[in-house]
Design a protein around this motif. Sequence first.
Motif, PDB file in Angstrom:
ATOM      1  N   MET A   1      44.018  26.648  34.633  1.00 21.96           N
ATOM      2  CA  MET A   1      44.547  27.970  34.298  1.00 21.96           C
ATOM      3  C   MET A   1      44.316  28.928  35.473  1.00 21.96           C
ATOM      4  N   ALA A   2      45.338  29.677  35.826  1.00 21.77           N
ATOM      5  CA  ALA A   2      45.225  30.601  36.948  1.00 21.77           C
ATOM      6  C   ALA A   2      44.268  31.735  36.603  1.00 21.77           C
ATOM      7  N   PRO A   3      43.530  32.221  37.595  1.00 21.56           N
ATOM      8  CA  PRO A   3      42.612  33.336  37.337  1.00 21.56           C
ATOM      9  C   PRO A   3      43.361  34.575  36.861  1.00 21.56           C
ATOM     10  N   GLN A   4      42.720  35.340  36.003  1.00 22.53           N
ATOM     11  CA  GLN A   4      43.285  36.610  35.546  1.00 22.53           C
ATOM     12  C   GLN A   4      43.033  37.657  36.617  1.00 22.53           C
ATOM     13  N   HIS A   5      44.082  38.324  37.070  1.00 25.94           N
ATOM     14  CA  HIS A   5      43.922  39.309  38.153  1.00 25.94           C
ATOM     15  C   HIS A   5      44.067  40.732  37.636  1.00 25.94           C
ATOM     16  N   ARG A   6      43.213  41.594  38.132  1.00 26.76           N
ATOM     17  CA  ARG A   6      43.282  43.031  37.853  1.00 26.76           C
ATOM     18  C   ARG A   6      43.105  43.782  39.173  1.00 26.76           C
ATOM     19  N   PRO A   7      43.644  44.984  39.260  1.00 24.61           N
ATOM     20  CA  PRO A   7      43.389  45.772  40.471  1.00 24.61           C
ATOM     21  C   PRO A   7      41.902  46.035  40.687  1.00 24.61           C
ATOM     22  N   VAL A   8      41.176  46.283  39.568  1.00 21.71           N
ATOM     23  CA  VAL A   8      39.760  46.623  39.710  1.00 21.71           C
ATOM     24  C   VAL A   8      38.990  46.105  38.505  1.00 21.71           C
ATOM     25  N   ALA A   9      37.811  45.586  38.779  1.00 23.55           N
ATOM     26  CA  ALA A   9      36.918  45.107  37.733  1.00 23.55           C
ATOM     27  C   ALA A   9      35.622  45.897  37.781  1.00 23.55           C
ATOM     28  N   VAL A  10      35.096  46.208  36.609  1.00 25.21           N
ATOM     29  CA  VAL A  10      33.804  46.884  36.495  1.00 25.21           C
ATOM     30  C   VAL A  10      32.831  45.900  35.870  1.00 25.21           C
ATOM     31  N   ARG A  97      39.229  37.744  49.456  1.00 27.46           N
ATOM     32  CA  ARG A  97      40.096  38.834  49.034  1.00 27.46           C
ATOM     33  C   ARG A  97      41.313  38.227  48.376  1.00 27.46           C
ATOM     34  N   PRO A  98      41.582  38.488  47.127  1.00 24.46           N
ATOM     35  CA  PRO A  98      40.802  39.387  46.278  1.00 24.46           C
ATOM     36  C   PRO A  98      39.424  38.818  45.953  1.00 24.46           C
ATOM     37  N   ARG A 103      33.000  33.935  35.014  1.00 21.71           N
ATOM     38  CA  ARG A 103      32.323  34.272  33.763  1.00 21.71           C
ATOM     39  C   ARG A 103      31.269  33.214  33.444  1.00 21.71           C
ATOM     40  N   GLU A 104      30.332  33.593  32.589  1.00 22.72           N
ATOM     41  CA  GLU A 104      29.245  32.687  32.219  1.00 22.72           C
ATOM     42  C   GLU A 104      29.812  31.369  31.696  1.00 22.72           C
ATOM     43  N   GLY A 105      29.264  30.283  32.213  1.00 27.84           N
ATOM     44  CA  GLY A 105      29.705  28.958  31.809  1.00 27.84           C
ATOM     45  C   GLY A 105      30.726  28.344  32.739  1.00 27.84           C
ATOM     46  N   SER A 106      31.271  29.152  33.664  1.00 32.39           N
ATOM     47  CA  SER A 106      32.307  28.644  34.570  1.00 32.39           C
ATOM     48  C   SER A 106      31.854  28.646  36.031  1.00 32.39           C
ATOM     49  N   GLU A 107      30.575  29.035  36.252  1.00 34.22           N
ATOM     50  CA  GLU A 107      30.127  29.254  37.633  1.00 34.22           C
ATOM     51  C   GLU A 107      30.110  27.986  38.483  1.00 34.22           C
ATOM     52  N   THR A 108      30.148  26.800  37.844  1.00 32.44           N
ATOM     53  CA  THR A 108      30.148  25.554  38.623  1.00 32.44           C
ATOM     54  C   THR A 108      31.561  25.127  39.005  1.00 32.44           C
ATOM     55  N   GLN A 109      32.558  25.803  38.461  1.00 37.79           N
ATOM     56  CA  GLN A 109      33.942  25.461  38.771  1.00 37.79           C
ATOM     57  C   GLN A 109      34.350  26.040  40.121  1.00 37.79           C
ATOM     58  N   ASP A 110      35.266  25.358  40.780  1.00 38.14           N
ATOM     59  CA  ASP A 110      35.744  25.843  42.079  1.00 38.14           C
ATOM     60  C   ASP A 110      36.584  27.098  41.926  1.00 38.14           C
ATOM     61  N   GLU A 111      37.442  27.094  40.917  1.00 37.33           N
ATOM     62  CA  GLU A 111      38.340  28.228  40.715  1.00 37.33           C
ATOM     63  C   GLU A 111      37.677  29.298  39.853  1.00 37.33           C
ATOM     64  N   PRO A 112      37.810  30.563  40.229  1.00 34.15           N
ATOM     65  CA  PRO A 112      37.217  31.638  39.426  1.00 34.15           C
ATOM     66  C   PRO A 112      38.013  31.864  38.149  1.00 34.15           C
ATOM     67  N   THR A 113      37.409  32.552  37.207  1.00 34.81           N
ATOM     68  CA  THR A 113      38.121  32.913  35.979  1.00 34.81           C
ATOM     69  C   THR A 113      38.921  34.197  36.165  1.00 34.81           C
ATOM     70  N   ASP A 114      38.474  35.047  37.117  1.00 31.49           N
ATOM     71  CA  ASP A 114      39.104  36.346  37.324  1.00 31.49           C
ATOM     72  C   ASP A 114      39.100  36.689  38.806  1.00 31.49           C
ATOM     73  N   THR A 115      40.036  37.549  39.181  1.00 28.81           N
ATOM     74  CA  THR A 115      40.049  38.107  40.535  1.00 28.81           C
ATOM     75  C   THR A 115      40.332  39.599  40.437  1.00 28.81           C
ATOM     76  N   ALA A 116      39.941  40.330  41.485  1.00 24.66           N
ATOM     77  CA  ALA A 116      40.162  41.776  41.514  1.00 24.66           C
ATOM     78  C   ALA A 116      40.233  42.235  42.958  1.00 24.66           C
ATOM     79  N   ASP A 117      41.045  43.257  43.197  1.00 27.94           N
ATOM     80  CA  ASP A 117      41.154  43.814  44.548  1.00 27.94           C
ATOM     81  C   ASP A 117      39.953  44.688  44.885  1.00 27.94           C
ATOM     82  N   ALA A 118      39.336  45.263  43.854  1.00 23.63           N
ATOM     83  CA  ALA A 118      38.141  46.088  44.045  1.00 23.63           C
ATOM     84  C   ALA A 118      37.187  45.815  42.886  1.00 23.63           C
ATOM     85  N   VAL A 119      35.909  45.986  43.153  1.00 25.53           N
ATOM     86  CA  VAL A 119      34.888  45.750  42.136  1.00 25.53           C
ATOM     87  C   VAL A 119      33.894  46.904  42.142  1.00 25.53           C
TER      88      VAL A 119
END
Length: 330
Positions: A1-10, A97-98, A103-119
């Motif tokens: 599944m492709a990472p969920q992208h947002r302009p900014v993550a908090v 970049r991004p 997320r918890e439980g996915s940290e061993t995976q190569d692909e991230p669960t989310d991406t963001a242009d700013a954090v």
Amino acid sequence: MAPQHRPVAVIGSGPAGHTAAIYLARANLNPIVFEGMMANGFAPGGQLTTTTDVENFPGFPKGILGGELMDRMREQSENCGATIETETITKLDCKSRPFKIWREGSETQDEPTDTADAVVIATGASARRMHLPGEDTYWQNGISACAVCDGAVPIFRNKPLVVIGGGDSASEEAIYLTKYASEVHVLVRRGELRASKVMGDRLKNHPKVTIHFNTSPVECLGENGLLTTVTTINNVTKESGEIKASGLFYAIGHDPANGLVKGQVELDDEGYIKTIPGSATTNVPGLFAAGDVQDKRYRQAITSAGSGCMAALDAERYLSELESENSKKL
């Protein structure tokens, strides 16, 4: 599944995180807030969820419960358009970049669960505690780690109080508490203060302060759900003692929750994220720090909220400049 992208993550859901989210949402930046589940040992909402009455946050003349205040901030974030996920972030790649987020439980995976242009990282800090017998029983019922937050609470007024610590922070908190206490006992485990000479002299010369050198707390005792006594031991003579007190305040330092960015962003010698003075900007472009994870001096809900606003405005400016640069490349 492709990472969920947002302009900014908090990342973080205390006053800093939610204030940042409110400003970012109102700027139509569609922020996502990862509020964490027991991240850094706290429920979503951060340290204020462990606090009872909050009397010094503007807008609440009769005070408000810490948990209720954070519930209101969360509701306001959502009403403004922020997406809130009850997820703990366990890995953040600040070099890509991004930004890549796991997320918890996915940290061993190569692909991230989310991406963001700013954090915006607003993961907070936790006060060091000694975990004495009875501490959990009387936490927020006589025991606190913030004199400025709780010192004026009615149960402490005109009562004997105890402060643990020998540094500048302990000295400042003890002197602050003299405005409310009948007397303040300062327990210092060594034979001298670590505080600066100026602060140490103020402490030693204050008529309401008694300093107990070579002394450590042993146990917290109470009655009817409230703290009444702190038992002690002299670290040299091994003699036991007790201090009748309605309050015990820890002033032995804080640990900033910097695990996500340690080794990727500039930290000070105590582990707090460094920001450019007067801003929330770090040395990593697109990464902004707000709240107690970058503030080792004030550590108040209102100052955290203010820095969350700064982080959001800085992030908005960064994203605008990034969009402009990308447009020029097309």
